[in-house]
Design a protein around this motif. Sequence first.
Motif, PDB file in Angstrom:
ATOM      1  N   MET A 110     -75.172  27.351  49.284  1.00  0.00           N
ATOM      2  CA  MET A 110     -74.128  27.280  48.259  1.00  0.00           C
ATOM      3  C   MET A 110     -74.739  27.114  46.863  1.00  0.00           C
ATOM      4  O   MET A 110     -74.251  27.690  45.879  1.00  0.00           O
ATOM      5  N   GLU A 111     -75.805  26.352  46.764  1.00  0.00           N
ATOM      6  CA  GLU A 111     -76.474  26.168  45.472  1.00  0.00           C
ATOM      7  C   GLU A 111     -77.073  27.481  44.987  1.00  0.00           C
ATOM      8  O   GLU A 111     -76.979  27.829  43.800  1.00  0.00           O
ATOM      9  N   GLN A 113     -76.088  30.447  45.842  1.00  0.00           N
ATOM     10  CA  GLN A 113     -74.984  31.353  45.548  1.00  0.00           C
ATOM     11  C   GLN A 113     -74.438  31.132  44.139  1.00  0.00           C
ATOM     12  O   GLN A 113     -74.186  32.092  43.399  1.00  0.00           O
ATOM     13  N   TYR A 114     -74.264  29.867  43.749  1.00  0.00           N
ATOM     14  CA  TYR A 114     -73.681  29.561  42.445  1.00  0.00           C
ATOM     15  C   TYR A 114     -74.709  29.639  41.316  1.00  0.00           C
ATOM     16  O   TYR A 114     -74.382  30.084  40.208  1.00  0.00           O
ATOM     17  N   ASP A 115     -75.922  29.187  41.573  1.00  0.00           N
ATOM     18  CA  ASP A 115     -76.914  29.074  40.499  1.00  0.00           C
ATOM     19  C   ASP A 115     -77.867  30.254  40.425  1.00  0.00           C
ATOM     20  O   ASP A 115     -78.542  30.450  39.418  1.00  0.00           O
ATOM     21  N   TYR A 137     -73.059  19.061  46.408  1.00  0.00           N
ATOM     22  CA  TYR A 137     -72.859  20.183  45.496  1.00  0.00           C
ATOM     23  C   TYR A 137     -71.424  20.694  45.580  1.00  0.00           C
ATOM     24  O   TYR A 137     -70.784  20.961  44.562  1.00  0.00           O
ATOM     25  N   VAL A 141     -68.594  20.867  42.572  1.00  0.00           N
ATOM     26  CA  VAL A 141     -67.871  22.089  42.232  1.00  0.00           C
ATOM     27  C   VAL A 141     -66.372  21.835  42.269  1.00  0.00           C
ATOM     28  O   VAL A 141     -65.619  22.260  41.376  1.00  0.00           O
ATOM     29  N   SER A 202     -82.496  21.841  43.219  1.00  0.00           N
ATOM     30  CA  SER A 202     -81.753  22.266  42.024  1.00  0.00           C
ATOM     31  C   SER A 202     -82.252  21.574  40.760  1.00  0.00           C
ATOM     32  O   SER A 202     -82.586  22.221  39.767  1.00  0.00           O
TER      33      SER A 202
END
Length: 309
Positions: A110-111, A113-115, A137, A141, A202
Amino acid sequence: MSRARIRLATAVFASALAIGTLPAAAYAAPVNGASAASRHHALSTETIRQIPLQGAVNVRDLGGYRTYTGGQVRQGLVYRSDALSKLTASDVTTVSGLGLTKVVDFRIPMEVQYDGADKLPAGLASTSRSVSDLGLYGTLVSAIGSGDPVKQEQMLGGGRAESYMRDIYRTFVTNPDSRSQFATTLREIADGNQGPMLYHCSSGKDRTGWMSYVLLRALAVPQDAAERDYLASNTFRGAYDAQVRAGLKQSGRMQNPDLLIPLQEVRQDYLDSATTQMEADYGSFYGYLTQGLGLDVKTLAKLQAKMVR
């Protein structure tokens, strides 16, 4: 590293274990006295070698620290970092100059995917090695995305963010998958055929911070120096994290972005949550290395021989 040197390091390490000088001398705090004071003075003069980049603020060479055994951790072999997804072209050139042969990414999907995925020099790709963040995370969000100050307070206020962080640090010790990821990384670092490598998450402070703390202590770097390296993330990340909070307030997404401070910072009590759990589960740091991470004496000796001069 030659086979003869590995055999010698293993024999010395095993002999030290047999007579009780390791892990006591390597993994415990120094006794009071002049020698301990002089060591502390030497350690206090050590400087952390940051790699200045525009798109990442917490990139460091783990080399340079003195050890109880009178050695020094070699530079240019292991780097710790925050995410490399926002590197500029100039940054990529700088990273190329480090001669990295491996990059390990502790972020969950997920990190990424978003970052975004890491931006790396040509021919170098990240190895995904996810370490659980207990859903932090996703919680962030959801909280920030809601734009609802009441919901944000309910999710992060009243000490809940701090408690969340302590729980995450305990899982570094209790979660078998997390232990496996850290152990695999340590084995790769110990491998004499493995060239310079970098690992990151991250923010480069929690999963990366624990990994670095464990590595330094496994190399017989004194506990207080390993803790200083961990806490230094607050120095390197402070200005950037303040800008993030200011941007969230200016955009109207958070009325009280200071709710994020416990999540943005590293704190001694977070680290203590992990070490207390480690001692409860394995009795000592050495027990965590050998039982929790499954590292044998030969691997620990190879780690010392490769990383300490």
